[in-house]
Motif scaffolding. Structure first.
Motif, mmCIF file in Angstrom:
data_model
loop_
_atom_site.group_PDB
_atom_site.id
_atom_site.type_symbol
_atom_site.label_atom_id
_atom_site.label_comp_id
_atom_site.label_asym_id
_atom_site.label_seq_id
_atom_site.Cartn_x
_atom_site.Cartn_y
_atom_site.Cartn_z
ATOM 1 N N CYS A 4 -31.541 14.070 32.914
ATOM 2 C CA CYS A 4 -32.552 14.925 32.302
ATOM 3 C C CYS A 4 -33.943 14.367 32.572
ATOM 4 C CB CYS A 4 -32.315 15.052 30.797
ATOM 5 S SG CYS A 4 -32.469 13.504 29.884
ATOM 6 N N ARG A 5 -34.935 15.127 32.178
ATOM 7 C CA ARG A 5 -36.320 14.655 32.258
ATOM 8 C C ARG A 5 -36.586 13.677 31.123
ATOM 9 N NH1 ARG A 5 -40.422 19.650 33.474
ATOM 10 N NH2 ARG A 5 -39.650 20.133 35.569
ATOM 11 N N GLN A 6 -37.550 12.819 31.341
ATOM 12 C CA GLN A 6 -37.926 11.832 30.328
ATOM 13 C C GLN A 6 -38.383 12.528 29.048
ATOM 14 O OE1 GLN A 6 -40.386 8.564 31.659
ATOM 15 N NE2 GLN A 6 -41.422 8.478 29.679
ATOM 16 N N THR A 7 -39.094 13.629 29.163
ATOM 17 C CA THR A 7 -39.567 14.342 27.969
ATOM 18 C C THR A 7 -38.401 14.838 27.122
ATOM 19 O OG1 THR A 7 -39.745 16.374 29.273
ATOM 20 C CG2 THR A 7 -41.764 15.101 28.968
ATOM 21 N N GLU A 8 -37.356 15.304 27.780
ATOM 22 C CA GLU A 8 -36.171 15.781 27.062
ATOM 23 C C GLU A 8 -35.464 14.625 26.350
ATOM 24 O OE1 GLU A 8 -32.138 18.372 28.043
ATOM 25 O OE2 GLU A 8 -33.557 17.926 29.651
ATOM 26 N N GLN A 45 -43.354 9.405 24.107
ATOM 27 C CA GLN A 45 -43.252 9.244 25.559
ATOM 28 C C GLN A 45 -43.578 7.815 25.986
ATOM 29 O OE1 GLN A 45 -42.345 11.224 28.061
ATOM 30 N NE2 GLN A 45 -41.850 12.943 26.752
ATOM 31 N N SER A 46 -44.601 7.234 25.375
ATOM 32 C CA SER A 46 -45.010 5.892 25.783
ATOM 33 C C SER A 46 -43.954 4.845 25.433
ATOM 34 C CB SER A 46 -46.363 5.515 25.176
ATOM 35 O OG SER A 46 -46.299 5.529 23.771
ATOM 36 N N ALA A 47 -43.358 4.952 24.250
ATOM 37 C CA ALA A 47 -42.310 4.000 23.862
ATOM 38 C C ALA A 47 -41.110 4.128 24.794
ATOM 39 C CB ALA A 47 -41.889 4.219 22.419
ATOM 40 N N LEU A 48 -40.704 5.359 25.070
ATOM 41 C CA LEU A 48 -39.565 5.573 25.950
ATOM 42 C C LEU A 48 -39.881 5.113 27.367
ATOM 43 C CD1 LEU A 48 -36.696 6.574 26.384
ATOM 44 C CD2 LEU A 48 -37.647 8.841 26.837
ATOM 45 N N SER A 49 -41.083 5.333 27.814
ATOM 46 C CA SER A 49 -41.465 4.933 29.166
ATOM 47 C C SER A 49 -41.289 3.437 29.384
ATOM 48 C CB SER A 49 -42.921 5.335 29.439
ATOM 49 O OG SER A 49 -43.267 5.021 30.759
ATOM 50 N N ALA A 78 -42.568 15.548 37.975
ATOM 51 C CA ALA A 78 -41.665 14.991 36.961
ATOM 52 C C ALA A 78 -40.505 14.259 37.636
ATOM 53 C CB ALA A 78 -41.123 16.114 36.072
ATOM 54 N N ALA A 79 -39.855 13.420 36.855
ATOM 55 C CA ALA A 79 -38.690 12.692 37.353
ATOM 56 C C ALA A 79 -37.485 12.976 36.466
ATOM 57 C CB ALA A 79 -38.976 11.195 37.371
ATOM 58 N N LEU A 80 -36.327 12.901 37.077
ATOM 59 C CA LEU A 80 -35.068 12.983 36.342
ATOM 60 C C LEU A 80 -34.514 11.574 36.211
ATOM 61 C CD1 LEU A 80 -33.426 16.050 38.143
ATOM 62 C CD2 LEU A 80 -34.583 16.029 35.926
ATOM 63 N N VAL A 81 -33.966 11.267 35.046
ATOM 64 C CA VAL A 81 -33.359 9.950 34.825
ATOM 65 C C VAL A 81 -31.870 10.140 34.579
ATOM 66 C CG1 VAL A 81 -35.444 8.801 33.986
ATOM 67 C CG2 VAL A 81 -33.991 10.010 32.366
#
Length: 157
Positions: free
Chosen positions: A51-55, A64-68, A91-94
């Motif tokens: 999924c995308r990081q935002t999801e 977003q910053s903590a997850l990044s 965007a990137a998928l992880v």
């Protein structure tokens, strides 16, 4: 029949204390393999899938910053991979890598072994009853959270 106020009050406290007790019981036993916060991110991603990081941030209720920062560590250690999103190159998928699945399996085995030892005097019936109760509570919380989220989305429109 509705749950009495006092019962709900006690349940709130017990659920909170249960969460703390669970962290103490099984959460720290595998911290040498991976810090608990990163284990949570990796575990959620393994369940949810690419999924995308935002999801993922939304699923984990993280900024977003903590997850990044957490994803950067997981990428550096080879536990997740990032690929460009074919629908939006910005965007990137992880997704979890093979190494990520391997470390999650080791963590799971560690937690199961520790919990099995702690429940050594329980019968299978007691364990199954606890499982059923915890699962029912989790499903109720999840259903209510989804309802609240859907109601909020409708109001926001």
């Amino acid at each position: 029949m509705a749950v009495h106020h006092e019962t709900a009050e006690e349940l709130v406290e017990e659920v909170f204390l249960f969460g703390r007790a669970l962290k103490l019981a099984v959460g720290n036993s595998d911290s040498s393999l991976l810090p608990p916060a990163l284990t949570g991110v990796l575990g959620m991603l393994s369940i949810h899938g690419e999924c995308r990081q935002t999801e993922l941030a939304s699923l984990l209720c993280l900024s977003q910053s903590a997850l990044s920062r957490q994803l950067s560590d997981l990428v550096e250690w080879g536990y997740i991979t990032r690929t460009p999103d074919p629908d939006d190159r910005r965007a990137a998928l992880v997704r979890v890598s093979d190494s990520g699945f391997e470390i999650l399996e080791r963590i799971k085995e560690s937690r199961v072994a520790r919990l099995s030892t702690m429940l050594g005097e329980w019968s299978e019936e007691q364990a199954l009853a606890a499982l059923e109760s915890v699962r029912h509570l989790k499903d109720t919380f999840t259903d209510q959270a989804r309802h609240a989220s859907a109601d909020y989305t409708l109001i926001a429109r």
